[in-house]
Design a protein around this motif. Structure first.
Motif, mmCIF file in Angstrom:
data_model
loop_
_atom_site.group_PDB
_atom_site.id
_atom_site.type_symbol
_atom_site.label_atom_id
_atom_site.label_comp_id
_atom_site.label_asym_id
_atom_site.label_seq_id
_atom_site.Cartn_x
_atom_site.Cartn_y
_atom_site.Cartn_z
ATOM 1 N N ARG A 298 0.902 -1.336 0.074
ATOM 2 C CA ARG A 298 0.200 -0.096 0.135
ATOM 3 C C ARG A 298 0.897 0.730 0.682
ATOM 4 N NH1 ARG A 298 -5.243 0.336 0.852
ATOM 5 N NH2 ARG A 298 -5.289 -1.159 1.851
ATOM 6 N N GLU A 299 1.618 1.190 0.723
ATOM 7 C CA GLU A 299 2.883 2.611 0.972
ATOM 8 C C GLU A 299 3.719 2.854 -0.226
ATOM 9 O OE1 GLU A 299 5.170 -0.845 2.440
ATOM 10 O OE2 GLU A 299 2.873 -0.719 2.001
ATOM 11 N N LEU A 300 3.873 1.781 -1.205
ATOM 12 C CA LEU A 300 3.939 1.762 -2.975
ATOM 13 C C LEU A 300 2.873 2.604 -4.216
ATOM 14 C CD1 LEU A 300 6.592 -0.630 -2.479
ATOM 15 C CD2 LEU A 300 7.316 1.344 -2.396
ATOM 16 N N HIS A 301 1.918 2.617 -3.747
ATOM 17 C CA HIS A 301 0.846 3.096 -4.598
ATOM 18 C C HIS A 301 1.194 4.457 -4.802
ATOM 19 C CE1 HIS A 301 -2.211 -0.046 -3.678
ATOM 20 N NE2 HIS A 301 -1.184 -0.464 -3.535
ATOM 21 N N GLY A 302 1.128 4.145 -6.097
ATOM 22 C CA GLY A 302 1.564 6.169 -6.581
ATOM 23 C C GLY A 302 3.028 5.783 -7.184
ATOM 24 N N THR A 303 3.307 5.105 -7.206
ATOM 25 C CA THR A 303 4.964 5.072 -7.173
ATOM 26 C C THR A 303 5.456 4.194 -8.776
ATOM 27 O OG1 THR A 303 5.031 3.152 -6.161
ATOM 28 C CG2 THR A 303 5.509 5.076 -5.141
ATOM 29 N N ALA A 304 5.963 4.467 -8.988
ATOM 30 C CA ALA A 304 7.373 3.332 -10.051
ATOM 31 C C ALA A 304 7.055 1.467 -10.221
ATOM 32 C CB ALA A 304 7.995 3.448 -10.438
ATOM 33 N N ALA A 305 6.393 1.336 -8.828
ATOM 34 C CA ALA A 305 6.335 0.069 -8.053
ATOM 35 C C ALA A 305 4.937 -0.734 -8.701
ATOM 36 C CB ALA A 305 6.099 -0.209 -6.845
#
Length: 390
Positions: A303-310
């Protein structure tokens, strides 16, 4: 003392000669070539090998191939075989003597419209039923060059190569044991440095729709609606090209190439997944080439990587089966790597192994990923190997 040494001298000389001869016999000769059709267009994913021996490879997307042979194979026959073309054969030494190393394949025109055939679905069902009979199903070891690129925002940011020995009994059975014997990787430029709990080669088995008859994939194939889209041929056998549509998922289509008489599966196309099979000297078929790409659904991304290149992480994979060993005395392997991420293996880096390995000519897949990774910071891939591996 001198007398004793002189007395043993002939034996020492004989031993040195024997070692020299053995080394000479083991020295490999590299065969390279280009495969074209009659219009001079390149022919991709063609089977190239030595008749009656488990020495072979597949041509790249650009129709190029390379093969290592010993002096013992110089009088053997090189064969080139592909769907839709007559098989090409030539003595190895005759091919090496050619100035032009290109091979022109002659198209084999097939017309099956006048024959009374089974329904397309019946051919698929017979292919599933005869899978164990038609594939190399006795214990054997496949030697595989397995490559994976991890990309973010459409650009490769981490590259891994493994040399793997897989003890297998064919696609009719569940995946066999693996031993990763050599590994190398690039620098890891990913935003999300994800690790898998098992080796990526597992997906090569799991996404294959022709897995054991009781698997979900095989059951799905029985539900598909099938139609014939074309004809071809392979090593003297007429081949049907069949397209299947999943009635529950309109986006899911599969194209298979099935032998008219044998029901052997020679090629599978499923979205971004490709399987190419070739004949073993026994007449049965085994995997020759695999290619696949897949991404991650959002629920698998932290969840903490949502909105990133991940969210854009994709795995691109390619595998060449470089050799198949059926001699039971040579099929013992030591399990290593199945339960590990292929980019996190604890193996020493041996540059001399990779230099001597009969790797295929640079494929479009390899060149694309290499260019993208080197372009990130302008560091050559070979330099990254030296700095990133143990």
């Amino acid at each position: 003392m001198v007398y004793k040494l002189l007395k043993k001298l002939p034996l020492l000389i004989l031993l040195m000669i024997s070692i020299h001869q053995l080394t000479a016999q083991e020295k490999k000769i590299k065969i390279t070539g280009l495969i074209l059709d009659e219009t001079k267009e390149t022919v991709p994913f063609v089977t190239v090998g030595i008749v009656n021996k488990s020495i072979g490879t597949a041509s790249t997307e650009d129709g190029e191939f390379s093969l290592l042979v010993s002096k013992n194979e110089l009088q053997d026959t090189l064969y080139v075989s592909s769907l839709g073309f007559d098989t090409y054969k030539i003595k190895v030494d005759e091919f090496l003597a050619k100035k032009d190393r290109s091979i022109v394949m002659i198209e084999n025109v097939v017309n099956l419209t006048t024959l009374k055939l089974l329904t397309p679905k019946e051919y698929v069902l017979k292919a599933i039923k005869n899978l164990k009979k038609n594939t190399l199903s006795k214990p054997h070891v496949k030697e595989i060059l397995y490559r994976r690129a991890a990309s973010e925002d459409g650009v490769a940011k981490f590259w891994v190569e493994n040399y793997i020995k897989q003890k297998d009994r064919g696609p009719a059975n569940w995946m066999g044991r693996i031993q990763v014997t050599e590994a190398r990787k690039s620098a890891d430029y990913r935003f999300w440095k994800r690790t898998q709990w098992r080796h990526s080669i597992v997906s090569m088995h799991e996404v294959n729709p022709f897995t054991p008859s009781d698997s979900e994939h095989a059951r799905n194939l029985k539900k598909f609606t099938w139609k014939k889209t074309g004809d071809s041929s392979y090593e003297g056998e007429d081949v049907l090209i069949l397209e299947g549509q999943n009635p529950d998922k309109k986006w899911e289509k599969i194209t298979v190439y099935i032998g008219l008489d044998s029901y052997k599966v020679y090629r599978i196309e499923r979205g971004r997944t490709l399987y190419i099979y070739k004949k073993h000297k026994s007449g049965k078929v085994h995997l020759s080439y695999f290619k696949n790409e897949w991404g991650f659904p959002k629920h698998m991304i932290p969840r903490e990587l949502h909105g990133t290149a991940a969210e854009t992480l994709h795995y691109r994979m390619e595998a060449f089966v470089l050799n198949v060993e059926t001699d039971r005395k040579k099929t013992n392997i030591v399990d290593y790597g199945f339960d590990k991420d292929m980019g996190s293996l604890d193996l020493p880096y041996h540059p001399e192994f990779w230099k001597s390995l009969n790797t295929p000519p640079d494929t479009k897949f390899y060149l694309k990923n290499k260019e993208e990774i080197e372009g990130l910071f302008g560091v050559p891939l070979e330099t990254q190997y030296q700095l990133s591996n143990q």
